[in-house]
Write a protein that holds these residues in place. Structure first.
Motif: not given
Length: 285
Positions: A224, A243-244, A246, A258-262, A280-281
Motif C-alpha cells: 500500500k 489501492g491508489k 497519489d 494499482a487501482d488508480h493513479i491520481d 489500473l484495475n
C-alpha cells in the motif's frame, strides 16, 4: 564457552579495570568511571551488570551479555568486537556496535541510538526498539525480525539484508542499499530508498514524499502507498500496489499495477514513456 572464574557484586572503577580478562563470568557488577574496563577480553559472560563509562567492550570476542545495561556515558560501547550476543538489555549510550562481526541483539531498547550499528556484519536483531538517526549504516548480511525505529537516515549503505515486521518512522531510509528485502512492515518517511539496487518490499505499507526514486530494480508486492507522491522517479520498477497511488513521476521503466493513479507524470524529454507499462484495475493503459 569455558568459565573459570566469577566476579559478583563488585563496584569497579579506574581505566581498564578488567583488561584482557578471559573465561570470566561477571554478575551484578557495576563498571563506574574508568574507560575500557574489558578491553581485549574474551570468553566473558555478563549478567545483571551495568556499564556507566566509555568504551567497555573494545577488541573483544565471545561475549554474552544478559540483563546488562549501558548508561548514557557508556558511549561507543562495543567496537571491533566479534561473536557477541546481547539479550534483554537497555542500551542508553549512543554510537554503539561499530565494526563488529557475528552480532545478535535480542529484546533490546536503544533510547538514544544515534550512529549505532555501523559497519557491522552478520547481524541478527530480534525485538529491537531504537530512537536515533543514522542507525545501521554500511552493514552487511543483516537479519531483523521485530523492529521499531524512530530516526532518520537508517540503513544507509546496507548490503544483503532481510527485515521483517518492522515499524519505521525514518526519512531517507535504505539509501544506497543493495540486495535488501523488507517484509510485512510499515515505513513512513520522505525519499525512501534513493540510489538503491535490488530493493524488494513485500506486504508493506509505505508513506513517502518522492519515495522509491533512483532505484535499479525496485520490486513491490502487495504493498500500500498512503499519501505517497512523486514516486518512482528514474527507477526501474515492478510494483503491485493495493489501492491508489497519489502520483507517479518519470519512472525509467518496468510495470506499475494499482487501482488508480491520481497524477501520472511522464516527461518525454526525461524518460521514454514506452518503457513503462501502467495497469489500473486490471486494464492496461
Amino acid at each position: 564457552m569455558e568459565i573459570k572464574n566469577t566476579i559478583k557484586q563488585e563496584f569497579l572503577t579506574g581505566e581498564r579495570a578488567l583488561f584482557k580478562s578471559e573465561n570470566l563470568c561477571v554478575v551484578d557488577t557495576t563498571f563506574a568511571d574508568g574507560e575500557s574496563p574489558l578491553k581485549e577480553s574474551h570468553d566473558i559472560i555478563l549478567e545483571g551488570s551495568m556499564f556507566k563509562w566509555k568504551y567497555p567492550l573494545w577488541y573483544c570476542r565471545n561475549i554474552v551479555a544478559k540483563n546488562t545495561h549501558w548508561f548514557e556515558m557508556a558511549r561507543a560501547g562495543v567496537w571491533y568486537t566479534n561473536h557477541i550476543t546481547v539479550e534483554d538489555c537497555v542500551i542508553e549510550a549512543p554510537k554503539n556496535f561499530r565494526r563488529c562481526d557475528q552480532v545478535t541483539l535480542r529484546n533490546i531498547s536503544f533510547p538514544n541510538a544515534a550512529e549505532t550499528l555501523w559497519s557491522c556484519s552478520n547481524v541478527r536483531l530480534e525485538n529491537v526498539t531504537a530512537k536515533g538517526d543514522y542507525f545501521g549504516m554500511n552493514c552487511e548480511h543483516i537479519e531483523i525480525d521485530g523492529f521499531n525505529l524512530v530516526g532518520n537516515y537508517s540503513f544507509d549503505g546496507l548490503k544483503n539484508g532481510v527485515i521483517r515486521n518492522a515499524r519505521m518512522l525514518s526519512k531517507d531510509s535504505f539509501w544506497n542499499t543493495e540486495n535488501v528485502t523488507v517484509y510485512d512492515s510499515f515505513i513512513s518517511g520522505e525519499y525512501l530508498g534513493w540510489n538503491a539496487k535490488n530493493l524488494t518490499l513485500i506486504n508493506c505499507t509505505i508513506e513517502s514524499l518522492q519515495g522509491m526514486c533512483y532505484i535499479e530494480n525496485l520490486v513491490m508486492k502487495n504493498c500500500k502507498l498512503l499519501n505517497t507522491t512523486l514516486a518512482f522517479e528514474y527507477s526501474t520498477v515492478d510494483a503491485d500496489i493495493t489501492g491508489k497511488i497519489d502520483s507517479v513521476m518519470n519512472p525509467n521503466g518496468g510495470i506499475i499495477r494499482a487501482d488508480h493513479i491520481d497524477t501520472l507524470i511522464l516527461e518525454k524529454d526525461k524518460v521514454d514513456p514506452t518503457k513503462t507499462r501502467i495497469i489500473l484495475n486490471g486494464a492496461e493503459g
